[in-house]
Design an enzyme around this catalytic site. Structure first.
Site, PDB file in Angstrom:
ATOM      1  CG  HIS A  18      -1.993   1.058   1.146  1.00  0.00           C
ATOM      2  ND1 HIS A  18      -3.348   0.783   1.196  1.00  0.00           N
ATOM      3  CD2 HIS A  18      -1.906   2.407   0.997  1.00  0.00           C
ATOM      4  CE1 HIS A  18      -4.034   1.911   1.092  1.00  0.00           C
ATOM      5  NE2 HIS A  18      -3.177   2.920   0.980  1.00  0.00           N
ATOM      6  CG  HIS A  20      -1.110   6.250  -2.729  1.00  0.00           C
ATOM      7  ND1 HIS A  20      -2.303   6.111  -3.392  1.00  0.00           N
ATOM      8  CD2 HIS A  20      -1.338   5.809  -1.465  1.00  0.00           C
ATOM      9  CE1 HIS A  20      -3.217   5.621  -2.567  1.00  0.00           C
ATOM     10  NE2 HIS A  20      -2.659   5.438  -1.386  1.00  0.00           N
ATOM     11  CG  ASP A 140      -6.218   4.434  -5.850  1.00  0.00           C
ATOM     12  OD1 ASP A 140      -7.051   3.562  -5.557  1.00  0.00           O
ATOM     13  OD2 ASP A 140      -5.794   5.276  -5.031  1.00  0.00           O
ATOM     14  N   GLY A 174      -9.914   7.851  -1.882  1.00  0.00           N
ATOM     15  CA  GLY A 174     -10.591   9.144  -1.763  1.00  0.00           C
ATOM     16  C   GLY A 174     -11.720   9.102  -0.748  1.00  0.00           C
ATOM     17  CG  HIS A 201      -7.554   3.617  -0.085  1.00  0.00           C
ATOM     18  ND1 HIS A 201      -7.092   3.245  -1.318  1.00  0.00           N
ATOM     19  CD2 HIS A 201      -6.533   4.289   0.518  1.00  0.00           C
ATOM     20  CE1 HIS A 201      -5.840   3.672  -1.451  1.00  0.00           C
ATOM     21  NE2 HIS A 201      -5.470   4.304  -0.354  1.00  0.00           N
ATOM     22  CD  GLU A 204      -7.503   6.756   4.827  1.00  0.00           C
ATOM     23  OE1 GLU A 204      -8.031   6.584   3.697  1.00  0.00           O
ATOM     24  OE2 GLU A 204      -6.439   7.395   4.997  1.00  0.00           O
TER      25      GLU A 204
HETATM   26 ZN    ZN Z   1      -3.558   4.947   0.459  1.00  0.00          ZN
END
Ligand code: ZN
Length: 336
Positions: A18, A20, A140, A174, A201, A204
């Site tokens: 994980h 980016h 993503d 997002g 994701h 979160e």
């Molecule tokens: Zn992330």
């Protein structure tokens, strides 16, 4: 003499699942980008200052300032090479890297995704040969982008996967509240049919319902999963189905989604039998690295060396690497 903890942790073969690409740019790399694009290039000191922020708003501004220097396919090639070099130096043998094509297509319409991917892939292969760390790409999708844009990105991913087999999966990221997972049901089904793996994701910044929803559309791995701790049934299902949870401790603290280190559920998840993986998310932006996350977790949550090896093994098991390579790496971890 026994190696110190950091050296020992560096030596465990591990995978980063994980991270980016756009969040992996170190100040030193930003200076190189600035030399390409700014009339008066940033000094290292100025670049480092950009990475100091007091709140999440300042973080977002810094992220956007760093990203504004990504203007050509060669810039993406540079950050790919530098990211792999940095991961390799931490004992990371494999990474699955999120890349938000939708953001790039919207903000930089002059760039063509096939050209960018070609540049990135050349850099990836070069870095893999030099450092030995392999990389797979996860495209993503953005929860709050329009269905048309997300559909376009998925079609591009499906098309380019033929040319670049290292494109291995899709994810969603997002604002979870504004773009709930059920909106992506059809896209995920289509992605799966075309052989792409599914991650998301979830949980979160939103409650456990977001994780349930992500599982319901076929997600194979959960990114963050912080709110699973609020739902016993969900914890049981995650453990039973061995759904890997991509934990990012420092990121959760810096974004404020976890109020304090002692509140982080990583130990609780591990003890409950969840498949926990340590990751770094946007490492330089959060002043961390994969290795630092391993150190933090071991030191703060009293994981034994055997348990740290188990966490590293989880990262290999939960990856989308070929079966034979997984077995080889697991054997290396076992013997370590
Ligand atoms: Zn992330």
């Amino acid at each position: 003499m026994l190696p110190d903890t950091s050296t020992w942790l560096r030596g465990i073969p591990k995978a980063e699942l994980h991270i980016h690409l756009e969040g992996s740019i170190k100040p030193e790399t930003l200076v190189k980008l600035s030399q390409r694009h700014d009339q008066i290039p940033l000094t290292l000191e100025q670049a480092q200052k950009l990475y100091i922020y007091n709140d999440f708003q300042e973080f977002l501004e810094a992220f956007s300032l760093v990203n504004s220097r990504l203007q050509t396919p060669e810039d993406f090639a540079l950050i790919t090479y530098e990211m792999i070099r940095s991961l390799a130096s931490q004992g990371c043998v494999h990474a699955e890297v999120n890349f938000s094509w939708g953001i790039l297509l919207r903000r930089k319409p002059h760039l063509q995704m096939p050209t960018v991917m070609q540049a990135i892939e050349t850099a990836r292969i070069h870095a893999e040969q030099e450092f030995g760390t392999t990389v797979l790409w996860i495209v993503d999708l953005v929860r709050t982008h329009s269905p048309e844009l997300n559909q376009n990105v998925l079609q591009l991913a499906i098309t380019l996967k033929g040319q670049f087999p290292s494109i291995v999966g899709v994810g969603i990221g997002g604002d979870e509240a504004a773009g709930p997972a059920p909106l992506f049901r059809e896209l995920y089904a289509e992605a799966k049919d075309s052989g792409l793996r599914l991650v998301a994701h979830a949980g979160e910044a939103v409650g456990p319902e977001s994780i349930w929803a992500a599982l319901d559309i076929g997600t194979e791995r959960i990114g963050h999963g912080l709110s699973a701790q609020c739902d016993r049934d969900l914890m049981r299902v995650l453990a039973e189905r061995k759904i890997p949870i991509e934990i990012n401790v420092t990121s959760n603290l810096k974004t404020g989604n976890c109020p304090a280190l002692e509140d982080h559920p990583i130990r609780q998840y591990f003890d409950a039998g969840l498949v926990v993986i340590i990751n770094s998310d946007d490492p330089p932006m959060f002043k961390t690295s994969l290795l630092q996350e391993y150190e933090l977790v071991q030191n703060h949550f009293s994981f034994s060396e055997q348990e740290m090896k188990e966490l590293a093994a989880n990262s290999v098991i939960a990856s989308f690497m070929p079966f034979e390579r997984k077995n080889k790496l697991l054997e290396m971890i076992r013997k370590y």
